[in-house]
Scaffold this active site. Structure first.
Site, mmCIF file in Angstrom:
data_model
loop_
_atom_site.group_PDB
_atom_site.id
_atom_site.type_symbol
_atom_site.label_atom_id
_atom_site.label_comp_id
_atom_site.label_asym_id
_atom_site.label_seq_id
_atom_site.Cartn_x
_atom_site.Cartn_y
_atom_site.Cartn_z
ATOM 1 N N SER A 158 30.034 128.100 62.172
ATOM 2 C CA SER A 158 29.244 129.298 61.880
ATOM 3 C C SER A 158 29.905 130.081 60.754
ATOM 4 O O SER A 158 31.135 130.089 60.639
ATOM 5 C CB SER A 158 29.151 130.197 63.115
ATOM 6 O OG SER A 158 28.506 131.411 62.803
ATOM 7 N N TYR A 169 33.792 134.991 69.378
ATOM 8 C CA TYR A 169 32.965 133.906 68.844
ATOM 9 C C TYR A 169 33.457 133.501 67.468
ATOM 10 O O TYR A 169 33.581 132.303 67.161
ATOM 11 C CB TYR A 169 31.510 134.364 68.783
ATOM 12 C CG TYR A 169 30.566 133.398 68.107
ATOM 13 C CD1 TYR A 169 30.181 132.218 68.734
ATOM 14 C CD2 TYR A 169 30.035 133.675 66.848
ATOM 15 C CE1 TYR A 169 29.302 131.340 68.127
ATOM 16 C CE2 TYR A 169 29.159 132.800 66.232
ATOM 17 C CZ TYR A 169 28.791 131.639 66.868
ATOM 18 O OH TYR A 169 27.920 130.769 66.254
#
Length: 274
Positions: A158, A169
């Site tokens: 990501s 994350y």
């Protein structure tokens, strides 16, 4: 054209027979980017083994049976555990007598808030969901690929390694990037390519299986909106990408066309480099 759970037929652009004779394992394949990737590879005549924690994956696989000239298989597995990753590889190996490509898509932020508001157990859950799912999967897949004489691993990371309100994350996806580049050094002599893409914000239908609780209260909604605003602002196109725009580069990186690419993480975020 067969229709399963969210399987809508051929992508607008695809390359017929690009995966003919290839056996491809796809995780997170019941919905979202994983489903789009499995659908595209099936239309490119690869054999596809779909894996997800949700039983929905079997319905999706059924919708692809008549699409590919290769085989279609599916299994449920909890990839947050080593045992789940082992069982996935065993099931794919039994179904197709091995596999040539593994595409690891499982992951995704659970909460959206400034780091000081994360409870310790929430941090652990984020890392388990978005780092260990890939770490365990790759560890289980690698020996099978080596035994097969080589192959390709594609991890989905990501660009949120530089993003607001999701530090655990971001740290997890930074780990996926490091895993990709470090393992590529080790695996090249064993004829295994290891690459990744780093998606930005992606438009997708409402999830049938949620990652976690949605925003509760005005403060949590505001924190989530800050993620949306930053994601759009960081894209030079000032928009989210589509599922097809994410699936296409993943499938390219998995294909024989990318045979001289390894150790690379490709940002797919409208110009946002993460």
């Amino acid at each position: 054209m067969p229709v399963g759970a969210g399987v809508e037929g051929a992508p607008e652009i695809f390359t017929p027979n690009r995966f003919k004779g290839k056996r491809v394992l796809v995780t997170g394949a019941a919905q979202g980017i994983g489903l789009a990737v499995a659908n595209r590879i099936a239309h490119e005549n690869g054999s596809v083994f779909l894996v997800d924690r949700s039983e929905l994956v079997h319905e999706v696989a059924e919708g692809l049976f008549d699409v590919s000239c290769g085989g279609i298989g599916s299994a449920t597995a909890d990839l947050e555990t080593w045992e789940g990753a082992e069982s996935m590889v065993a099931a794919a190996t039994e179904a197709f007598d091995g596999f040539d490509v593994a595409i690891n898509i499982v992951g995704g932020t659970i909460w959206a808030k400034p780091f000081e508001h994360y409870a310790p157990e929430e941090i652990e859950k984020e890392v388990t969901r978005s780092l260990f799912t890939t770490l365990w999967s790759v560890r289980a897949e690698l020996p099978a690929l080596i035994d097969n004489g080589g192959g390709t691993i594609v991890n989905v990371s990501s660009v949120a390694t530089r993003g607001v309100n999701r530090v655990p994350y971001a740290a997890s996806k930074g780990g996926v990037n490091a895993l990709t580049s470090a393992l590529a050094l080790e695996a090249a002599e064993k004829n295994v390519r290891v690459v990744a893409t780093a998606p930005g914000g992606t438009l997708a239908p409402e999830r049938k299986v949620q990652r976690g609780p949605g925003p509760e209260g005005e403060q949590e909604k505001q924190w989530y909106q800050e993620i949306v605003d930053q994601t759009i602002d960081s894209s030079l196109f000032k928009r989210y990408g589509t599922l097809d725009e994410q699936a296409a580069p993943i499938v390219f990186m998995a294909s024989p066309e990318a045979s001289y690419i390894t150790g690379s993480v490709l940002p797919v975020a409208g110009g946002d480099q993460g």
